[in-house]
Design an enzyme around this catalytic site. Structure first.
Site, PDB file in Angstrom:
ATOM      1  CB  CYS A 142      34.597  -4.170  32.734  1.00  9.61           C
ATOM      2  SG  CYS A 142      35.195  -5.770  33.309  1.00  9.61           S
ATOM      3  CG  HIS A 165      31.441  -4.429  30.085  1.00  5.55           C
ATOM      4  ND1 HIS A 165      32.436  -5.164  29.508  1.00  5.55           N
ATOM      5  CD2 HIS A 165      31.288  -4.917  31.342  1.00  5.55           C
ATOM      6  CE1 HIS A 165      32.885  -6.051  30.380  1.00  5.55           C
ATOM      7  NE2 HIS A 165      32.203  -5.917  31.500  1.00  5.55           N
ATOM      8  CG  ASN A 197      33.608  -9.420  31.399  1.00  9.84           C
ATOM      9  OD1 ASN A 197      34.234  -8.559  30.785  1.00  9.84           O
ATOM     10  ND2 ASN A 197      33.145  -9.226  32.621  1.00  9.84           N
TER      11      ASN A 197
END
Ligand code: UT7
Length: 341
Positions: A113, A268, A298
């Site tokens: 990520c 993020h 996500n």
């Protein structure tokens, strides 16, 4: 040395929307639980014939168009991804071919990520040293192919997407006297710095155990679901809050800045509660953070460049604004960046 400028941004989310209600049909979960514990309402899922490079190319075309840069003028392509189309070659090589970016050299970086932030940092070094003139940075992941759709702890969290940034060298005159109170104290514009960290001792709290050289894909391993993402959510949560706060304080401090001077947070998007906890500790008002995880979940490496693209296209970011970027993912790998627009 002139700072690297962000010349264009783009993003792409696949058409198929998967709502929390859809997931109620798959696993023992509820719309209320997912909203309350994560802030996510829906996410996008790539079509069966769409792979990560396809998403990356869509986002890249938008970013190149905004920047007014032709694919053949791109010197470098860095893709942050952990779901490349195939183990070899890189996703970046496939993106290079599809864009027709003939003179670009291209490679992937693996930081989950935090992939786009790592890719941004790598490309920034190439641009600042003058080795490349135009760089394309992409964050793209199709985690829907890596999650275990029987595991409610993880399958409700992730979505597919891609975001892209075009970078170029600024000139020495790329500075903003107005924002710093006069020509004697000019403020440089562009990427001021990036700060990356890794703690591989935490590799097992978020990983895909099989599919590499340690545990190759075999029918036994597939039967045991070892080729799917595993996560200790609580550990990741705690670590994420602590490290994003520390990293952002460090990167702002490196420029003598405080969180009070931040105009926008581009982060993020893993969990709304993580972001709220980070913002609270940094004493940055929540309104300064661009949020889109309610509609995308996500999206791994895509989430940071997608957020920047949305915020810019929405007219939120103005010349001279200070942006604090932050991301964290499997590794654990994390980092932050300070950009003056
Ligand atoms: O991009 C970086 C990667 N990932 C992350 O940043 C994720 C970080 N972690 C998180 O976001 C959160 O830890 C989660 C959203 C994954 C979990 O939230 P939590 O508040 O930490 O929940 P929990 O793990 O403590 O679970 C609480 C309960 C458990 O039940 P018991 O043991 O208390 O009976 C879970 O089994 O909630 C249960 N649970 C669910 N219930 C309904 C876990 N997932 C679900 C679900 N629906 N989808």
């Amino acid at each position: 040395m002139p700072r690297t400028q962000i010349l264009g941004t783009g993003s792409y989310a696949p058409a198929r929307v998967v709502t929390n209600q859809d997931l109620e049909q798959l696993v023992d979960t509820s719309d209320a639980w997912i909203r309350e514990r994560t802030g996510i309402q829906e996410r996008r899922q790539a079509a069966p014939d769409e792979a990560t490079s396809d998403l990356a190319v869509q986002a890249s075309r938008q970013a190149l168009e905004m920047a007014g840069v032709a694919p053949e003028d791109v010197d470098l392509i860095v893709v942050g991804t952990v779901t490349a189309d195939m183990p070899m070659p890189s996703c970046a090589a496939l993106v290079q071919a599809k864009l027709g970016a003939r003179k670009a050299f291209a490679f992937d970086v693996s930081a989950a990520c935090a992939g786009a932030l790592y890719a941004l940092s790598v490309a920034d070094q190439f641009v600042r040293t003058g080795q490349v003139k135009r760089a394309l940075v992409v964050g793209a992941d199709v985690l829907s192919r890596a999650v275990d759709w029987t595991d409610r702890n993880t399958c409700v969290l992730f979505g597919d997407g891609a975001g892209a940034l075009v970078l170029g060298a600024g000139s020495d005159s790329e500075e903003d006297a107005s924002s710093a109170g006069g020509p004697e104290n000019v403020a440089p514009r562009g990427i001021l710095s990036t700060h990356l960290r890794t703690d591989g001792t935490l590799a097992d709290i978020l990983c895909i155990p099989a599919g590499g050289s340690r545990t190759p894909v075999t029918s036994d391993n597939v039967d045991a679901n070892l080729h799917k993402l595993k996560m200790n959510g609580k550990e990741v949560f705690r670590f994420a809050v602590r490290s994003l706060v520390e990293s952002t304080q460090t990167s702002l401090g490196a420029h003598g800045m405080t969180p009070g001077q931040v105009d926008h947070v581009i982060a993020h998007q893993a969990n709304l509660r993580i972001l709220e906890a980070v913002l609270e500790r940094l004493e940055i008002p929540r309104e300064k953070c661009w949020l889109n995880l309610h509609k995308y979940g996500n999206t791994s490496s895509a989430s940071l460049p997608m957020s920047l693209d949305e915020a810019w296209r929405a007219g939120r970011i103005k010349r001279g604004d200070v942006i604090a970027m932050m991301a964290i993912g499997a590794g654990m790998a994390w980092g932050s960046a300070v950009v003056r627009w």
